[in-house]
Write a protein that holds these residues in place. Structure first.
Motif, PDB file in Angstrom:
ATOM      1  N   TYR A  61       0.826  -1.210   0.000  1.00 16.48           N
ATOM      2  CA  TYR A  61       0.000   0.000   0.000  1.00 16.48           C
ATOM      3  C   TYR A  61       0.863   1.264   0.000  1.00 16.48           C
TER       4      TYR A  61
ATOM      5  N   GLU B 265       0.311   4.668  -2.233  1.00 19.85           N
ATOM      6  CA  GLU B 265      -0.275   5.770  -1.471  1.00 19.85           C
ATOM      7  C   GLU B 265       0.760   6.787  -0.974  1.00 19.85           C
TER       8      GLU B 265
ATOM      9  N   SER C 168      -1.227   3.561 -11.362  1.00 23.72           N
ATOM     10  CA  SER C 168      -2.391   3.394 -10.487  1.00 23.72           C
ATOM     11  C   SER C 168      -3.340   2.332 -11.030  1.00 23.72           C
ATOM     12  N   GLU C 169      -3.556   2.332 -12.341  1.00 18.90           N
ATOM     13  CA  GLU C 169      -4.441   1.337 -12.943  1.00 18.90           C
ATOM     14  C   GLU C 169      -3.896  -0.072 -12.710  1.00 18.90           C
TER      15      GLU C 169
ATOM     16  N   TYR D 232      -4.284  -1.049  -8.779  1.00 21.96           N
ATOM     17  CA  TYR D 232      -5.626  -1.425  -8.333  1.00 21.96           C
ATOM     18  C   TYR D 232      -6.136  -2.679  -9.026  1.00 21.96           C
TER      19      TYR D 232
ATOM     20  N   MET E  69      -4.789  -5.520  -6.866  1.00 25.43           N
ATOM     21  CA  MET E  69      -5.217  -5.636  -5.479  1.00 25.43           C
ATOM     22  C   MET E  69      -6.278  -6.702  -5.269  1.00 25.43           C
ATOM     23  N   ASN E  70      -7.283  -6.726  -6.095  1.00 29.85           N
ATOM     24  CA  ASN E  70      -8.375  -7.695  -5.947  1.00 29.85           C
ATOM     25  C   ASN E  70      -8.591  -8.394  -7.271  1.00 29.85           C
TER      26      ASN E  70
ATOM     27  N   GLU F 188      -7.294  -1.420   5.872  1.00 29.68           N
ATOM     28  CA  GLU F 188      -7.167  -2.830   5.510  1.00 29.68           C
ATOM     29  C   GLU F 188      -7.039  -3.753   6.715  1.00 29.68           C
TER      30      GLU F 188
END
Length: 233
Positions: free
Chosen positions: A103, A107, A128-129, A132, A135-136, A191
């Motif tokens: 993170y 961030e 950034s794309e 993210y 991440m999931n 988180e």
């Protein structure tokens, strides 16, 4: 107080089984002592450990000489390494402590480069794309984040003690900027619970008895015994 437990108001606990491994990620500014903390606490708790790649990083020295040119490359390298590490942690499902969270890459460091004009909007949006998208659902969330919190003076003192020339040459304003970003990010992080460790008072090398105290607190958290955690302070 050496430590403080923070439960974010918007934190949603993971669905854990008793057989699941306990995953700790260690966060904090450059020089805060993340690698040392990970090593010593990992040994004490008998956790698997993983460390941020610094000494053999192909971009880091170039980055400190020219952040605008190499910032995007460095962040992609760290993102790749951290993604592989955290994916392996989730697949192994064992007790594990990790030096630096994924993170922070997005961030703290990528945003800092972008906000300070050292990463273009195009590169930041691409980064950034990718972040993210990773991440999931690919990455397991940590069960606990340990945040090594301390003053900028303490950070700079430890950087000079560590002896990496490329970091010694960086002006104080750079570390102060990161410090302020960490303070803001900590208020937004959701988180996992956060155990902050005051590195102005904690030095696990000089005061090895602190290893036992902090490891005991983590064990209480792992076992869901927060009331015991309050008693040892």
């Amino acid at each position: 107080m050496l430590t403080k437990l923070i439960i974010p108001s918007n934190y949603k606990p993971k669905n854990r089984k008793s057989s699941d491994g306990y995953f700790i990620t260690v966060a904090g500014n450059v020089g805060a002592g993340k690698s040392t903390f990970t090593k010593l606490i990992g040994e004490k708790l008998n956790f698997n450990t993983s460390f941020e790649k610094v000494d053999d990083n192909p971009y880091l020295e170039d980055f400190y000489q020219d952040q605008a040119r190499w910032g995007f490359h460095l962040q992609l390298y760290f993102l790749s390494q951290r993604f592989q590490d955290q994916k392996a942690i989730g697949e192994a499902n064992e007790d594990h402590i990790q030096d630096r969270s994924i993170y922070e890459d997005a961030e703290i460091f990528a945003k800092s480069l972008y906000d300070n004009g050292k990463m273009s909007q195009r590169d930041f949006e691409t980064y950034s794309e990718l972040f993210y998208a990773m991440m999931n659902p690919y990455l397991v969330r940590p069960d606990l984040m340990v945040y090594l919190d301390g003053s900028v003076d303490t950070i700079i003192e430890r950087i000079h003690q560590r002896g990496r020339d490329m970091e010694k040459k960086v002006p104080r304003e750079y570390w102060l900027n990161l410090h302020n970003r960490y303070e803001k990010w900590l208020k937004e992080y959701k988180e996992s619970p956060i155990l902050t460790v005051n590195i102005n008072q904690v030095d696990l090398v000089e005061n090895p008895e602190q290893i036992d105290a902090i490891a005991r607190e983590i064990e209480y958290l792992k076992n869901g015994k927060i009331e015991n955690l309050q008693q040892v302070r």
